[in-house]
Enzyme design. Structure first.
Site, PDB file in Angstrom:
ATOM      1  N   LYS A 212      46.838  54.008  64.214  1.00 55.56           N
ATOM      2  CA  LYS A 212      47.292  55.419  64.996  1.00 55.56           C
ATOM      3  C   LYS A 212      46.202  55.401  65.660  1.00 55.56           C
ATOM      4  CE  LYS A 212      51.703  56.412  63.081  1.00 55.56           C
ATOM      5  NZ  LYS A 212      52.254  57.034  61.970  1.00 55.56           N
ATOM      6  N   ARG A 256      52.229  52.210  54.784  1.00 56.64           N
ATOM      7  CA  ARG A 256      53.112  51.510  55.690  1.00 56.64           C
ATOM      8  C   ARG A 256      51.985  50.960  56.839  1.00 56.64           C
ATOM      9  NH1 ARG A 256      54.952  52.537  60.788  1.00 56.64           N
ATOM     10  NH2 ARG A 256      57.345  51.884  61.195  1.00 56.64           N
TER      11      ARG A 256
HETATM   12  N1  PMM Z   1      54.854  55.792  62.128  1.00 50.43           N
HETATM   13  C1  PMM Z   1      55.684  55.223  63.063  1.00 50.43           C
HETATM   14  C2  PMM Z   1      56.880  54.770  62.856  1.00 50.43           C
HETATM   15  N2  PMM Z   1      57.616  54.925  61.783  1.00 50.43           N
HETATM   16  N3  PMM Z   1      57.530  55.865  59.653  1.00 50.43           N
HETATM   17  C3  PMM Z   1      57.217  56.523  58.646  1.00 50.43           C
HETATM   18  N4  PMM Z   1      57.923  56.914  57.281  1.00 50.43           N
HETATM   19  N5  PMM Z   1      55.797  56.935  58.665  1.00 50.43           N
HETATM   20  C4  PMM Z   1      55.094  56.731  59.855  1.00 50.43           C
HETATM   21  O1  PMM Z   1      53.907  57.309  59.997  1.00 50.43           O
HETATM   22  C5  PMM Z   1      55.811  56.214  61.035  1.00 50.43           C
HETATM   23  C6  PMM Z   1      56.889  55.750  60.638  1.00 50.43           C
HETATM   24  C7  PMM Z   1      54.972  54.769  64.272  1.00 50.43           C
HETATM   25  O2  PMM Z   1      54.221  53.672  64.227  1.00 50.43           O
HETATM   26  P1  PMM Z   1      54.913  52.338  64.911  1.00 50.43           P
HETATM   27  O3  PMM Z   1      55.607  52.777  66.195  1.00 50.43           O
HETATM   28  O4  PMM Z   1      53.734  51.399  65.299  1.00 50.43           O
HETATM   29  O5  PMM Z   1      55.878  52.012  63.695  1.00 50.43           O
END
Ligand code: PMM
Length: 280
Positions: A212, A256
């Site tokens: 992030k 994650r």
């Molecule tokens: N961040 C993203 C997408 N999905 N789900 C959860 N549970 N927590 C998060 O912090 C989260 C998520 C955004 O990141 P990405 O688009 O690179 O997956």
């Protein structure tokens, strides 16, 4: 699941526009191969998403989201991997559960689709409730928190209450403070420092700091000014491993991440050090 205390969720965004891996895994065969790679590297769970939450991105039609995620979820589940689906739509979540997913990861915490709570209650699926104010408001809005940790805990508590009111059992729920969602860098650092208070709410906690933006602006030496330009997303994996270790130390249930190996190694270092400390 591994015997390690904190599980690792590996991410595959089957999207053209996610900020860190958009466009790389759009082909289902490539995405499935990536899922196997993440699992071989140590991921306990593979999170498959078909919608980017990047500011300014437009939502794909439901049929397109299904077409992106279902072949990948179903192939990985058939091959014996534990899969979660990252979606805000109850119909997509239900179809993914039918295709073998074991967990629904909803960044809107149920606010994005009024049908979600009931579907989760009926299927008994494990469900990640993430904190995000943005979905229903202006995505560019700056958000005020009196105390970001306290406010996020309170707002997550309200979501839990609403979901339980819809028939969801508490044992189904996982909480996620939503790093970067309606939060700026200072909010993210404060949340990281206060994660133990989120864990103290008593439900499993998922932490998603991976790549992030706030991890792209770090000082080159202690006390130095933060760089104006953030580093590219794929140069943020060392910082991600560090935040994931801090999350594990605060008692997170899972982290994650896009790249598993650095986080796996960071958690292993801690685990082996703990083992040695116990043996002293
Ligand atoms: N961040 C993203 C997408 N999905 N789900 C959860 N549970 N927590 C998060 O912090 C989260 C998520 C955004 O990141 P990405 O688009 O690179 O997956």
């Amino acid at each position: 699941m591994s015997p390690r205390h904190t599980s690792i969720m590996g991410v595959i965004n089957v999207t053209p526009d996610s900020f860190s891996d958009g466009g790389r895994w759009l082909d289902p065969d490539v995405a499935v191969a990536r899922g196997r790679e993440l699992a071989a590297a140590g991921a306990d769970l593979i999170d498959v998403g078909g919608e980017s939450t990047r500011p300014g991105s437009t939502r794909p039609p439901e049929a397109e989201e299904r077409d992106r995620v279902l072949p990948v979820v179903s192939a990985l589940a058939q091959q014996g991997y534990a899969v979660s689906v990252d979606t805000m739509r109850a119909t997509v979540a239900q179809a993914a559960l039918e295709a073998g997913a074991v967990l629904v990861n909803d960044v809107s915490g149920g606010l994005g689709d009024p049908e979600m709570g009931e579907m989760v209650a009926q299927t008994g699926a494990r469900y990640v409730v993430m904190h995000w104010r943005g979905l229903l408001s202006d995505p560019a809005a700056t958000h005020h928190y009196d105390d970001v940790v306290e406010d996020v805990c309170a707002e997550l508590g309200e979501r839990v209450e609403a979901l339980v009111g819809q028939g969801v059992r508490e044992e189904q729920l996982v909480l996620d403070p939503g790093f970067g969602f309606s939060k700026d860098a200072s909010h993210n650092w404060a949340l990281l420092a206060g994660l133990d208070r989120v864990v103290a709410l008593g439900l499993p906690v998922l932490v998603g700091t991976s790549r992030k933006r706030f991890l792209g602006r770090l000082p080159v030496r202690p006390g130095a000014q933060l760089p104006d330009e953030p580093s590219p997303a794929d140069r943020r994996d060392a910082a991600t491993a560090a935040t994931s270790l801090l999350a594990a130390q605060a008692g997170a249930w899972a982290v994650r991440v896009h790249e598993v190996a650095p986080t796996r190694d960071a958690l292993a270092v801690w685990e082996l050090t703990q083992g040695a400390a116990r043996a002293r």
